[in-house]
Every structure is written in structure tokens, then in C-alpha cells.
Write a protein that holds these residues in place. Structure first.
Motif, PDB file in Angstrom:
ATOM      1  N   PHE A  34       0.810  -1.215   0.000  1.00  0.00           N
ATOM      2  CA  PHE A  34       0.000   0.000   0.000  1.00  0.00           C
ATOM      3  C   PHE A  34       0.849   1.273   0.000  1.00  0.00           C
ATOM      4  N   GLU A  35       2.179   1.116   0.042  1.00  0.00           N
ATOM      5  CA  GLU A  35       3.053   2.271  -0.116  1.00  0.00           C
ATOM      6  C   GLU A  35       2.930   2.877  -1.507  1.00  0.00           C
ATOM      7  N   VAL A  36       2.402   2.104  -2.453  1.00  0.00           N
ATOM      8  CA  VAL A  36       2.300   2.584  -3.824  1.00  0.00           C
ATOM      9  C   VAL A  36       1.411   3.818  -3.921  1.00  0.00           C
ATOM     10  N   PHE A  37       0.425   3.959  -3.039  1.00  0.00           N
ATOM     11  CA  PHE A  37      -0.492   5.109  -3.120  1.00  0.00           C
ATOM     12  C   PHE A  37       0.232   6.407  -2.772  1.00  0.00           C
ATOM     13  N   ALA A  38       0.997   6.399  -1.679  1.00  0.00           N
ATOM     14  CA  ALA A  38       1.753   7.601  -1.321  1.00  0.00           C
ATOM     15  C   ALA A  38       2.820   7.911  -2.357  1.00  0.00           C
ATOM     16  N   SER A  39       3.394   6.866  -2.970  1.00  0.00           N
ATOM     17  CA  SER A  39       4.444   7.084  -3.968  1.00  0.00           C
ATOM     18  C   SER A  39       3.922   7.776  -5.223  1.00  0.00           C
ATOM     19  N   GLY A  91      -0.124  -7.189  -4.151  1.00  0.00           N
ATOM     20  CA  GLY A  91      -0.651  -7.564  -2.846  1.00  0.00           C
ATOM     21  C   GLY A  91      -1.890  -6.746  -2.499  1.00  0.00           C
ATOM     22  N   VAL A  92      -1.985  -5.540  -3.072  1.00  0.00           N
ATOM     23  CA  VAL A  92      -3.187  -4.716  -2.909  1.00  0.00           C
ATOM     24  C   VAL A  92      -4.391  -5.427  -3.504  1.00  0.00           C
ATOM     25  N   LEU A  93      -4.196  -6.066  -4.672  1.00  0.00           N
ATOM     26  CA  LEU A  93      -5.288  -6.768  -5.341  1.00  0.00           C
ATOM     27  C   LEU A  93      -5.781  -7.939  -4.501  1.00  0.00           C
ATOM     28  N   PHE A  94      -4.873  -8.635  -3.841  1.00  0.00           N
ATOM     29  CA  PHE A  94      -5.272  -9.758  -2.983  1.00  0.00           C
ATOM     30  C   PHE A  94      -6.166  -9.265  -1.837  1.00  0.00           C
ATOM     31  N   ALA A  95      -5.731  -8.188  -1.170  1.00  0.00           N
ATOM     32  CA  ALA A  95      -6.524  -7.655  -0.054  1.00  0.00           C
ATOM     33  C   ALA A  95      -7.880  -7.151  -0.541  1.00  0.00           C
ATOM     34  N   CYS A  96      -7.898  -6.490  -1.692  1.00  0.00           N
ATOM     35  CA  CYS A  96      -9.164  -5.975  -2.227  1.00  0.00           C
ATOM     36  C   CYS A  96     -10.089  -7.123  -2.637  1.00  0.00           C
ATOM     37  N   GLY A  97      -9.519  -8.216  -3.148  1.00  0.00           N
ATOM     38  CA  GLY A  97     -10.330  -9.376  -3.507  1.00  0.00           C
ATOM     39  C   GLY A  97     -10.983 -10.013  -2.295  1.00  0.00           C
ATOM     40  N   ILE A  98     -10.226 -10.113  -1.196  1.00  0.00           N
ATOM     41  CA  ILE A  98     -10.797 -10.661   0.044  1.00  0.00           C
ATOM     42  C   ILE A  98     -11.933  -9.771   0.541  1.00  0.00           C
ATOM     43  N   SER A  99     -11.732  -8.449   0.470  1.00  0.00           N
ATOM     44  CA  SER A  99     -12.780  -7.527   0.892  1.00  0.00           C
ATOM     45  C   SER A  99     -14.014  -7.636  -0.007  1.00  0.00           C
ATOM     46  N   ALA A 100     -13.806  -7.747  -1.330  1.00  0.00           N
ATOM     47  CA  ALA A 100     -14.935  -7.902  -2.252  1.00  0.00           C
ATOM     48  C   ALA A 100     -15.708  -9.189  -1.963  1.00  0.00           C
ATOM     49  N   THR A 101     -15.000 -10.241  -1.583  1.00  0.00           N
ATOM     50  CA  THR A 101     -15.663 -11.497  -1.217  1.00  0.00           C
ATOM     51  C   THR A 101     -16.538 -11.306   0.019  1.00  0.00           C
ATOM     52  N   PHE A 102     -15.999 -10.597   1.019  1.00  0.00           N
ATOM     53  CA  PHE A 102     -16.775 -10.332   2.235  1.00  0.00           C
ATOM     54  C   PHE A 102     -18.048  -9.546   1.914  1.00  0.00           C
ATOM     55  N   PHE A 103     -17.904  -8.490   1.107  1.00  0.00           N
ATOM     56  CA  PHE A 103     -19.080  -7.687   0.769  1.00  0.00           C
ATOM     57  C   PHE A 103     -20.019  -8.450  -0.172  1.00  0.00           C
ATOM     58  N   GLY A 104     -19.498  -9.451  -0.866  1.00  0.00           N
ATOM     59  CA  GLY A 104     -20.376 -10.319  -1.637  1.00  0.00           C
ATOM     60  C   GLY A 104     -21.357 -11.047  -0.735  1.00  0.00           C
ATOM     61  N   PHE A 105     -20.875 -11.521   0.431  1.00  0.00           N
ATOM     62  CA  PHE A 105     -21.779 -12.130   1.407  1.00  0.00           C
ATOM     63  C   PHE A 105     -22.732 -11.087   1.999  1.00  0.00           C
ATOM     64  N   VAL A 106     -22.213  -9.868   2.201  1.00  0.00           N
ATOM     65  CA  VAL A 106     -23.057  -8.802   2.764  1.00  0.00           C
ATOM     66  C   VAL A 106     -24.218  -8.486   1.821  1.00  0.00           C
ATOM     67  N   PHE A 107     -23.918  -8.445   0.499  1.00  0.00           N
ATOM     68  CA  PHE A 107     -24.940  -8.110  -0.498  1.00  0.00           C
ATOM     69  C   PHE A 107     -25.634  -9.339  -1.087  1.00  0.00           C
TER      70      PHE A 107
END
Length: 323
Positions: A34-39, A91-107
Motif C-alpha cells: 500500500f506504499e504505492v499510493f503515497a508514492s 498484494g493490494v489486489l489480494f486484499a481488495c479481492g478478500i474484501s470484495a468477497t466479504f461484501f459479496g456475502f453482505v450483499f
């Protein structure tokens, strides 16, 4: 240098006072990508906060909310896990994919199908209003977090008095504007914060106090307007959640309306591929935009200098082998 056959003396003179000392970001492995965002802006200075650890929570939450689907999220997580060793930023994509999976259950969405799971919260297509309102509240929290980080940086830099007199009342005015939607008595808090702001600028300024106060009031109007617009802009998070759910549902309905099983499967495959590629790109851009232009501008100047180590001299033995 001795191993390379170089004779010489090494001295360490004091660094020039006008130069920023070079910095190295020190983050755990889970926050490193996630250092890529500040960079994208530069390098945080010595008195600035490195936001990578916070972004490890904020970025997946924003992305996953907009891209909530169990199947799509698992595919993104798998791609991020597979490629992150070659390209660590994924590695950002991996974390975002896990979050999208969680919100998939939410929705309650699996590859756009809304009949396989019961939503833990709401169905975005059937109940769009709550889906739009939650990001609005989340955006206000994120903006407040950015302003509080600015306070911490002011403390580190030894200018906390100036922040307390001139910037702290802005935080209070922003909170009172939000509270006005729920209680009209918040107007009194806004007026008191405005008086605090004016008094603070009079105390800070040493010359042309009245002129500088008028300029500060003009800047305050612009700042409050910008904060309001930035807060409202977080509705787009909910809007893209609706767009993702609607587009996925459209391809699902198209596939279900066709009797030919092979054509139906092809439409489902093609539709999900389009959703993952197109929506994934759009959602990534929107997440980056919100982080850069709504969150970072509150506290991050990125005026630091990244350490770029010199390459070691080539060993004489290796040099002779090449020759």
C-alpha cells in the motif's frame, strides 16, 4: 572498497542544511504493497505520517464495497496471490479481492446471481438508499481522520499552537455542519467555532491583522465548501456498488432467458469477464482517486526524499572474469 582494490579515504561531512535527509519506509509485509499510493505523490517527509498501514484497511473497504461479489472477489484474490511475488504491488489486489468477497456475502451476490445466498445486510438493487448513505458517513469519518492526522503532524513539527488556533475550529465547524442535519442546535456550535477561528487568526498574525483576517475568512468559505463537496463525492462508492450489482444482474437475466444451455453458459462467462475487467478497472480508478484527492490532501505534502543507495563497486576478481 578495499575488497574491490580501491585505495582511498572516506569522510562524512555534515549534510547541507537545505537538503531533506533521505527516508526509507518501514512497514510490515501486509502494509508494504500500500506504499504505492503515497508514492504516486512522492515520499512522506520526516514530519509526515506514512499512511500505508491505514490504507491497508481503507483501500480494501472502499474497493470491496464497490465490487461486492463472492465469485468476483475470490478470482481477484487468487490473481493477487499468484502474481504478488513477481509484482509485490499486486498484494493490494489480494486484499481488495478478500474484501470484495466479504461484501459479496453482505450483499448476497455470487457471480451476479442473487438467489444462491441470503444477503447479510441488503440487496443493492432492491434497497439502494442504504447502500448510498453508508459511504456518505464513511467519507465523513475518512475526512476527519485526515484532519486529525494533520494535527499529529503539526505536533511533530512543533506548530501545534498554530493548528489549534486556526485548523481545530475548522474541524469543529465541519462536525457542526454534519450535526445540523440531525439537530438545529448545532448552529450555535458552528458560530462558536467561527469565533474561535477568527480569534485564532488574529492571535497568529502579527501584521495587517484585519486584512489577513478577511483573507482567512475567504479561505474558510472555500475550505468548508471543499469539505462538503468531498463528503458528498463518497456517494459514488454506493453508486458504483449499485452499478456493479446491476450490470452483473443484467447478464444473469440475459443468460436465464435463453433456453440453449451452451449459449446461456457463454453469456454468463462473457458477462462476468466483462464485469471483472471493466468494473475492476473503474473501481480501482475511483478508489485511487478518493484516496489521493479526498484523504491525502488533508495531511500529506509528500515533500520527502527517497533513499536511493549507491551501487557497490564491482569486485576486481569479477571484473577480470568478465574481461
Amino acid at each position: 572498497m578495499q575488497e574491490a582494490g580501491i585505495k582511498g579515504l572516506v569522510s562524512y561531512p555534515p549534510p547541507p542544511v537545505e537538503r531533506e535527509r533521505p527516508l526509507v519506509m518501514d512497514n510490515p509485509a501486509w502494509a508494504k504493497p500500500f506504499e504505492v499510493f503515497a508514492s504516486l505523490l512522492g515520499t512522506p517527509g520526516a514530519n509526515e505520517a506514512d499512511p500505508a498501514k491505514l490504507l491497508a484497511l481503507i483501500v480494501p473497504l472502499i474497493f470491496g464495497y464497490m465490487f461486492g461479489d463472492v465469485g468476483h472477489g475470490l478470482l481477484l484474490a487468487a490473481a493477487g496471490w499468484y502474481f504478488h511475488k513477481r509484482w509485490p504491488a499486486l498484494g493490494v489486489l489480494f486484499a481488495c479481492g478478500i474484501s470484495a468477497t466479504f461484501f459479496g456475502f453482505v450483499f448476497g451476490s455470487v457471480f451476479g446471481n442473487e438467489h444462491l445466498l441470503t444477503p447479510l445486510w441488503v440487496n443493492p438493487v432492491k434497497e439502494p438508499l442504504p447502500v448510498l448513505m453508508v459511504p456518505l458517513a464513511g467519507g465523513a469519518v475518512l475526512l476527519l481522520l485526515g484532519m486529525l492526522m494533520n494535527a499529529v503532524e503539526a505536533w511533530w513539527a512543533g506548530r501545534f499552537r498554530s493548528w489549534f488556533l486556526c485548523d481545530a475550529p475548522v474541524v469543529l465547524m465541519y462536525l457542526s455542519i454534519i450535526a445540523l442535519f440531525f439537530n438545529s442546535s448545532a448552529l450555535l456550535v458552528f458560530v462558536l467555532a467561527l469565533c474561535w477561528y477568527m480569534l485564532g487568526h488574529l492571535l497568529v498574525q502579527e501584521e495587517n491583522r484585519l486584512r489577513n483576517l478577511m483573507l482567512s475568512l475567504g479561505g474558510l468559505v472555500e475550505m468548508l465548501f471543499q469539505l462538503s463537496v468531498n463528503t458528498v463525492s463518497f456517494i459514488r462508492v454506493g453508486a458504483f456498488a449499485l452499478a456493479h450489482a446491476g450490470l452483473s444482474l443484467a447478464f444473469t437475466i440475459m443468460a436465464e432467458s435463453i433456453t440453449n444451455i451452451f449459449v446461456s453458459v457463454f453469456i454468463l462467462f462473457l458477462g462476468n469477464a466483462i464485469v471483472i475487467l471493466l468494473e475492476g478497472l473503474v473501481v480501482s480508478i475511483q478508489t485511487t482517486r478518493l484516496v489521493l484527492f479526498e484523504f491525502f490532501i488533508r495531511f500529506l505534502q509528500a515533500e520527502g526524499r527517497t533513499l536511493r543507495p549507491l551501487k557497490a563497486p564491482e569486485h576486481a576478481f569479477l571484473k577480470r572474469r568478465k574481461e
